[in-house]
Design an enzyme around this catalytic site. Structure first.
Site, short mmCIF file in Angstrom:
data_model
loop_
_atom_site.label_atom_id
_atom_site.label_comp_id
_atom_site.label_asym_id
_atom_site.label_seq_id
_atom_site.Cartn_x
_atom_site.Cartn_y
_atom_site.Cartn_z
N ARG A 23 0.82 -1.23 0.00
CA ARG A 23 0.00 0.00 0.00
C ARG A 23 0.85 1.27 0.00
O ARG A 23 0.45 2.29 0.58
CB ARG A 23 -0.95 0.03 1.21
CG ARG A 23 -2.08 -0.97 1.14
CD ARG A 23 -3.24 -0.42 0.33
NE ARG A 23 -4.32 -1.38 0.23
CZ ARG A 23 -5.42 -1.33 0.97
NH1 ARG A 23 -5.59 -0.38 1.84
NH2 ARG A 23 -6.35 -2.24 0.81
N ARG A 27 -3.11 6.87 0.98
CA ARG A 27 -3.62 8.10 1.59
C ARG A 27 -2.66 8.80 2.54
O ARG A 27 -2.89 9.94 2.92
CB ARG A 27 -4.94 7.80 2.31
CG ARG A 27 -6.09 7.60 1.35
CD ARG A 27 -7.26 6.93 2.03
NE ARG A 27 -6.90 5.56 2.38
CZ ARG A 27 -7.75 4.68 2.90
NH1 ARG A 27 -8.97 5.02 3.16
NH2 ARG A 27 -7.33 3.46 3.18
N ARG A 36 -6.10 11.51 -6.14
CA ARG A 36 -7.31 10.78 -5.78
C ARG A 36 -8.52 11.72 -5.82
O ARG A 36 -9.60 11.35 -6.30
CB ARG A 36 -7.10 10.20 -4.38
CG ARG A 36 -8.29 9.65 -3.66
CD ARG A 36 -8.60 8.24 -4.09
NE ARG A 36 -9.65 7.71 -3.25
CZ ARG A 36 -10.91 8.09 -3.28
NH1 ARG A 36 -11.28 9.03 -4.12
NH2 ARG A 36 -11.79 7.56 -2.47
N ASP A 73 -6.64 -2.69 -7.55
CA ASP A 73 -7.20 -3.32 -6.36
C ASP A 73 -7.53 -4.78 -6.66
O ASP A 73 -7.82 -5.12 -7.81
CB ASP A 73 -8.46 -2.58 -5.90
CG ASP A 73 -8.80 -2.95 -4.46
OD1 ASP A 73 -8.21 -2.35 -3.55
OD2 ASP A 73 -9.61 -3.87 -4.26
N TYR A 149 -14.96 -11.36 -0.02
CA TYR A 149 -15.64 -10.09 -0.34
C TYR A 149 -16.83 -10.33 -1.27
O TYR A 149 -17.87 -9.67 -1.15
CB TYR A 149 -14.66 -9.11 -0.99
CG TYR A 149 -13.61 -8.59 -0.03
CD1 TYR A 149 -13.88 -7.50 0.81
CD2 TYR A 149 -12.36 -9.18 0.06
CE1 TYR A 149 -12.92 -7.03 1.69
CE2 TYR A 149 -11.40 -8.72 0.95
CZ TYR A 149 -11.69 -7.65 1.76
OH TYR A 149 -10.75 -7.19 2.64
O1 CP3 Z 1 -0.02 -1.80 -2.44
C1 CP3 Z 1 -0.26 -0.86 -3.24
O2 CP3 Z 1 0.11 0.32 -3.05
C2 CP3 Z 1 -0.95 -1.19 -4.55
C3 CP3 Z 1 -2.37 -0.96 -4.60
C4 CP3 Z 1 -3.29 -1.83 -3.77
C5 CP3 Z 1 -4.50 -1.32 -3.23
N1 CP3 Z 1 -5.18 -2.35 -2.67
C6 CP3 Z 1 -4.92 0.08 -3.28
C7 CP3 Z 1 -6.00 0.55 -2.40
C8 CP3 Z 1 -3.24 -3.18 -3.47
C9 CP3 Z 1 -2.15 -4.20 -3.75
C10 CP3 Z 1 -4.45 -3.51 -2.79
C11 CP3 Z 1 -4.79 -4.87 -2.34
C12 CP3 Z 1 -6.02 -5.11 -1.60
N2 CP3 Z 1 -7.24 -4.50 -1.76
C13 CP3 Z 1 -6.16 -6.11 -0.61
C14 CP3 Z 1 -5.10 -7.09 -0.19
C15 CP3 Z 1 -4.09 -6.47 0.69
C16 CP3 Z 1 -4.62 -5.88 2.00
O3 CP3 Z 1 -4.44 -4.68 2.17
O4 CP3 Z 1 -5.19 -6.63 2.78
C17 CP3 Z 1 -7.49 -6.05 -0.14
C18 CP3 Z 1 -8.11 -6.91 0.95
C19 CP3 Z 1 -8.17 -5.04 -0.88
C20 CP3 Z 1 -9.59 -4.64 -0.79
C21 CP3 Z 1 -9.74 -3.24 -0.35
N3 CP3 Z 1 -9.37 -2.13 -1.11
C22 CP3 Z 1 -10.28 -2.77 0.85
C23 CP3 Z 1 -10.81 -3.64 1.97
C24 CP3 Z 1 -10.23 -1.37 0.81
C25 CP3 Z 1 -10.81 -0.40 1.81
C26 CP3 Z 1 -9.95 -0.28 3.01
C27 CP3 Z 1 -9.20 1.02 2.98
O5 CP3 Z 1 -8.00 0.99 3.29
O6 CP3 Z 1 -9.84 2.05 2.69
C28 CP3 Z 1 -9.62 -0.99 -0.40
C29 CP3 Z 1 -9.36 0.38 -0.87
C30 CP3 Z 1 -7.97 0.70 -1.32
N4 CP3 Z 1 -7.19 -0.09 -2.13
C31 CP3 Z 1 -7.29 1.92 -1.08
C32 CP3 Z 1 -6.06 1.83 -1.74
C33 CP3 Z 1 -4.98 2.88 -1.82
C34 CP3 Z 1 -7.82 3.09 -0.28
C35 CP3 Z 1 -8.97 3.73 -0.99
C36 CP3 Z 1 -8.84 5.22 -1.29
O7 CP3 Z 1 -7.76 5.75 -1.62
O8 CP3 Z 1 -9.89 5.88 -1.25
#
Ligand code: CP3
Length: 343
Positions: A23, A27, A36, A73, A149
């Site tokens: 990640r 943010r 974003r 994602d 999910y």
């Molecule tokens: O790692 C990176 O920087 C690459 C991008 C990436 C994202 N999500 C961006 C993201 C990767 C590899 C993921 C993987 C992901 N997504 C997983 C597996 C890894 C983990 O973190 O457990 C999972 C379970 C998801 C599903 C997901 N996406 C959830 C549950 C959420 C909401 C939780 C949150 O942190 O808000 C997301 C959103 C998400 N994916 C964001 C980002 C940067 C935040 C959303 C935003 O910027 O508004």
């Protein structure tokens, strides 16, 4: 120029471990929040190649990490199979839940090219702007984690809906897993053709299953994905991150065919050094809360991870994604300490 992260994934030890963060585009970075905001929604950002490439490169420009991870994602795959996905600000993902075997009929057989093509285009654009010594990682979610999910329609704590579905109708659940295995192979190979150097499979919820179910729903599907990827792209390394697997990490290493595994911060270092690191490279495992806290707690966590793992094939990383309130100065300090480390 050598890519030090790629060389560790291919089996070499590097005297200074390569470093990146799960990640890392997110943010906690003001420049991410700005792009974003321009993009409107999170998914608009994922499907806008120019903007997604820009945020993928932001942490490389700011910190000089050894790895860049495609900005996208794991829920792009269900979305591209026809299950509508949205992200509610501050609440996480929302999907139209698949309640039973009937619900599977709503899914398409193949990934919608209109949805995955922009992701491949992002890879091409990142590749064009990436320094030659930085490794580009693609990724997908593991079938088990993605299925949790798809079935619950949202994130949760114990993945009860998916566990219950799998107990009540293991055949129907197996059909969903099979669909995800196939889609994940296609998706990873699409990223590889577009130019990623290695891929990571995220199994965030691997830790909630009993041993037989862990073997059946986490290890075996991931093994099939890796076999499918290796058949078409034998030289591309695969990292598997089965978060919470604990001592079951050995099952993953012995049966999935991964080149590297991700460790969360609860990993037992003696076990990992004895049973895991002789077979594959390891990656991890700073507690994201230690990075958030900073100070002595962070220094101790960094030194511990280095003394535990840097004697072997090792990629420095967190044990899960960086948390949004993390100060940027803590990330800078971590990188400086890792790069300045001498055994
Ligand atoms: O790692 C990176 O920087 C690459 C991008 C990436 C994202 N999500 C961006 C993201 C990767 C590899 C993921 C993987 C992901 N997504 C997983 C597996 C890894 C983990 O973190 O457990 C999972 C379970 C998801 C599903 C997901 N996406 C959830 C549950 C959420 C909401 C939780 C949150 O942190 O808000 C997301 C959103 C998400 N994916 C964001 C980002 C940067 C935040 C959303 C935003 O910027 O508004």
């Amino acid at each position: 120029m050598t890519k030090s992260l790629l060389s560790v994934l291919n089996g070499d030890r590097q005297p200074t471990p390569p470093i990146w963060m799960m990640r890392q585009a997110g943010r906690y970075l003001p420049e991410y929040r700005a792009v974003r905001a321009e993009a409107g929604s999170f998914l608009n950002l994922c499907f806008n190649p120019a903007k997604a490439a820009e945020v993928t490169l932001q942490p490389i420009k700011r910190f000089g990490f050894d790895g860049a991870i495609l900005f996208s994602d794991i829920l792009v795959v269900p979305h591209a199979l026809g299950q509508h996905v949205t992200f509610e600000a501050g609440e996480g993902p929302r999907l139209d839940p698949i309640a039973d075997r009937e619900g599977l009929k709503r899914l398409g057989d193949d990934l919608d090219p209109a949805i995955v093509e922009p992701v491949y285009e992002t890879v091409r654009q990142v590749k064009a702007g990436l320094p030659a010594d930085v490794t580009l990682l693609g990724f997908c979610g593991a079938p088990w984690t993605v299925a949790t999910y798809m079935i619950a329609g949202r994130g949760g704590e114990d993945q009860a809906a998916a566990r219950l579905f799998a107990y009540r109708d293991s055949q129907g659940f197996g059909q969903l897993i099979d669909r995800l295995v196939e889609a994940s192979v296609t998706y990873l190979l699409g990223q590889i053709r577009a130019g990623v150097d290695a891929v990571q499979i995220f199994d965030t919820w691997a830790g909630v299953l009993p041993a037989p179910e862990f073997r059946r729903w986490c290890v075996e599907p991931v093994a099939r994905i890796i076999a499918g990827v290796k058949q078409a792209a034998p030289s591309v390394p695969v990292i598997v991150f089965p978060k919470g697997a604990g001592f079951r990490l050995k099952m993953t290493v012995d049966h999935a065919g991964a080149d590297a595994v991700g460790l969360d911060w609860t990993a037992d270092a003696d076990f990992v050094r004895r049973e895991i690191q002789p077979k594959v490279a390891v990656q991890g495992n700073i507690d994201p809360l230690a990075l958030l806290a900073g100070g002595d707690a962070l220094d101790r966590a960094i030194d511990q991870a280095l003394s535990d793992y840097a004697g072997g094939r090792y990629v420095f990383n967190l044990g899960h994604g960086i948390l949004p309130p993390t100060p940027i100065g803590h990330v800078e300090r971590m990188i400086e300490r890792v790069r300045g480390w001498r055994p």
